[in-house]
Design a protein around this motif. Structure first.
Motif, mmCIF file in Angstrom:
data_model
loop_
_atom_site.group_PDB
_atom_site.id
_atom_site.type_symbol
_atom_site.label_atom_id
_atom_site.label_comp_id
_atom_site.label_asym_id
_atom_site.label_seq_id
_atom_site.Cartn_x
_atom_site.Cartn_y
_atom_site.Cartn_z
ATOM 1 N N LYS A 246 -4.321 -6.470 5.845
ATOM 2 C CA LYS A 246 -3.222 -6.509 6.804
ATOM 3 C C LYS A 246 -2.307 -5.299 6.583
ATOM 4 C CE LYS A 246 -1.999 -10.786 7.688
ATOM 5 N NZ LYS A 246 -1.317 -12.106 7.622
ATOM 6 N N ALA A 247 -2.042 -4.998 5.346
ATOM 7 C CA ALA A 247 -1.164 -3.863 5.024
ATOM 8 C C ALA A 247 -1.840 -2.539 5.384
ATOM 9 C CB ALA A 247 -0.818 -3.885 3.535
ATOM 10 N N LEU A 248 -3.113 -2.406 5.057
ATOM 11 C CA LEU A 248 -3.843 -1.164 5.346
ATOM 12 C C LEU A 248 -3.905 -0.899 6.849
ATOM 13 C CD1 LEU A 248 -6.708 -1.536 2.724
ATOM 14 C CD2 LEU A 248 -5.108 0.372 2.848
ATOM 15 N N ASP A 249 -3.991 -1.979 7.630
ATOM 16 C CA ASP A 249 -4.052 -1.839 9.089
ATOM 17 C C ASP A 249 -2.799 -1.210 9.671
ATOM 18 O OD1 ASP A 249 -6.542 -2.681 9.778
ATOM 19 O OD2 ASP A 249 -5.990 -4.803 10.004
ATOM 20 N N VAL B 183 0.880 -1.170 0.000
ATOM 21 C CA VAL B 183 0.000 0.000 0.000
ATOM 22 C C VAL B 183 0.912 1.212 0.000
ATOM 23 C CG1 VAL B 183 -1.777 1.287 1.199
ATOM 24 C CG2 VAL B 183 -1.706 -1.192 1.400
ATOM 25 N N ALA B 184 0.657 2.134 -0.901
ATOM 26 C CA ALA B 184 1.441 3.366 -0.960
ATOM 27 C C ALA B 184 0.458 4.531 -0.852
ATOM 28 C CB ALA B 184 2.192 3.452 -2.279
ATOM 29 N N VAL B 185 0.712 5.430 0.089
ATOM 30 C CA VAL B 185 -0.153 6.600 0.247
ATOM 31 C C VAL B 185 0.567 7.822 -0.310
ATOM 32 C CG1 VAL B 185 -1.440 8.037 1.861
ATOM 33 C CG2 VAL B 185 -1.118 5.604 2.351
ATOM 34 N N VAL C 241 3.486 0.596 3.149
ATOM 35 C CA VAL C 241 3.541 -0.630 3.946
ATOM 36 C C VAL C 241 3.552 -1.837 3.002
ATOM 37 C CG1 VAL C 241 2.275 -2.103 5.551
ATOM 38 C CG2 VAL C 241 2.246 0.365 5.888
ATOM 39 N N THR C 242 4.342 -2.857 3.357
ATOM 40 C CA THR C 242 4.312 -4.094 2.566
ATOM 41 C C THR C 242 4.209 -5.257 3.554
ATOM 42 O OG1 THR C 242 6.740 -4.305 2.593
ATOM 43 C CG2 THR C 242 5.756 -3.211 0.695
ATOM 44 N N VAL C 243 3.472 -6.278 3.174
ATOM 45 C CA VAL C 243 3.341 -7.466 4.023
ATOM 46 C C VAL C 243 3.439 -8.712 3.141
ATOM 47 C CG1 VAL C 243 1.802 -6.245 5.606
ATOM 48 C CG2 VAL C 243 0.829 -7.677 3.816
#
Length: 223
Positions: free
Chosen positions: A91-94, A52-54, A66-68
């Motif tokens: 999971k990544a967004l959390d 996820v990249a913001v 974040v990376t999972v």
DNA sequence: GCGACAG
DNA sequence: ATCTTGTCGC
């Protein structure tokens, strides 16, 4: 809300039917989001990496990422892509520090055989505004949009307009935009154009795609 | 019945 | 998604 992993195709379709009524298709959604996230998943056999990249909605600079790592829990079946990617994406967004005002998904939202693509699924489970941007046709029919950036045509399925075929770059193959959750189609396309100042695909998907592939070959630990 | 089918 | 070289164009 938590993700459930079905054991069969029939169970998966039942879950979609159960979640569809929770969709919010009323709001206009963010016209000038302060932050926009891109989500993507890369695979290596059984292993996978979700990213996820913001990005800042104005400068398109990355403000959080974040990376999972994980493992495939559901085989790819056209129409059921969400069950393959949503668990890892949640999971990544959390783990995000910055909660995005809009999430751009790789794939489709309402433009889906059962009217509940990945973008709808992720939107309902997170409560976040989401849209889907697909690179190739999946369902529906459409006329080719004019060659200018910004031109578009209706993507129709069974007599309903389920999305738009949008030209993001002059003379370049268009993308397929559809609504996910809490955003209308006009606002979705407006945002996609804001995210494509230089390339065909939204900057959000470009960054998250790069991130997930990188995580796959280093960083991450799998389950 | 047969083929097509996001990532 | 992933497997893959060179090539055309700004």
């Amino acid at each position: 809300m938590k993700a459930r992993t079905p054991r069969t195709i029939l169970e998966a379709e039942a879950i979609q039917d159960e979640l569809r009524p929770l969709l919010d298709l009323t709001g206009p959604g963010p016209r000038a989001p302060a932050t926009v996230a891109g989500v993507d998943v890369a695979y290596d056999g059984e292993r996978l990496a979700a990213a996820v990249a913001v990005l800042d909605g104005s400068t398109l600079e990355v403000v959080d990422q974040v990376t999972v790592g994980g493992r495939v829990a559901f085989d790819y079946v056209p129409g059921l892509l969400a069950f393959r990617e949503v668990p890892a994406l949640l999971k990544a967004l959390d783990r995000l520090t910055v909660i995005p005002d809009l999430v751009v998904c790789d794939g489709y939202g309402l433009a889906h055989p059962r009217r509940f693509g990945l973008a709808c699924h992720l939107g309902v489970l997170t409560g976040l505004p989401t849209i889907g941007v697909g690179k190739t046709a999946f369902v529906g029919s459409y006329p080719d949009p004019a060659p200018e950036r910004g031109s578009w045509t209706d993507l129709t399925l069974d007599g309903d307009v389920v999305g738009r075929v949008l030209r993001t770059r002059h003379g370049v193959k268009p993308v397929f935009v559809s609504v996910g959750h809490r955003v209308d189609l006009d606002t979705a396309c407006h945002n996609v154009l804001a995210l494509t100042p230089r390339y065909r695909l939204p900057e959000t998907t470009r960054v998250s795609d790069r991130l997930s592939r990188l995580a796959l070959i280093e960083n991450v630990t799998f389950d």
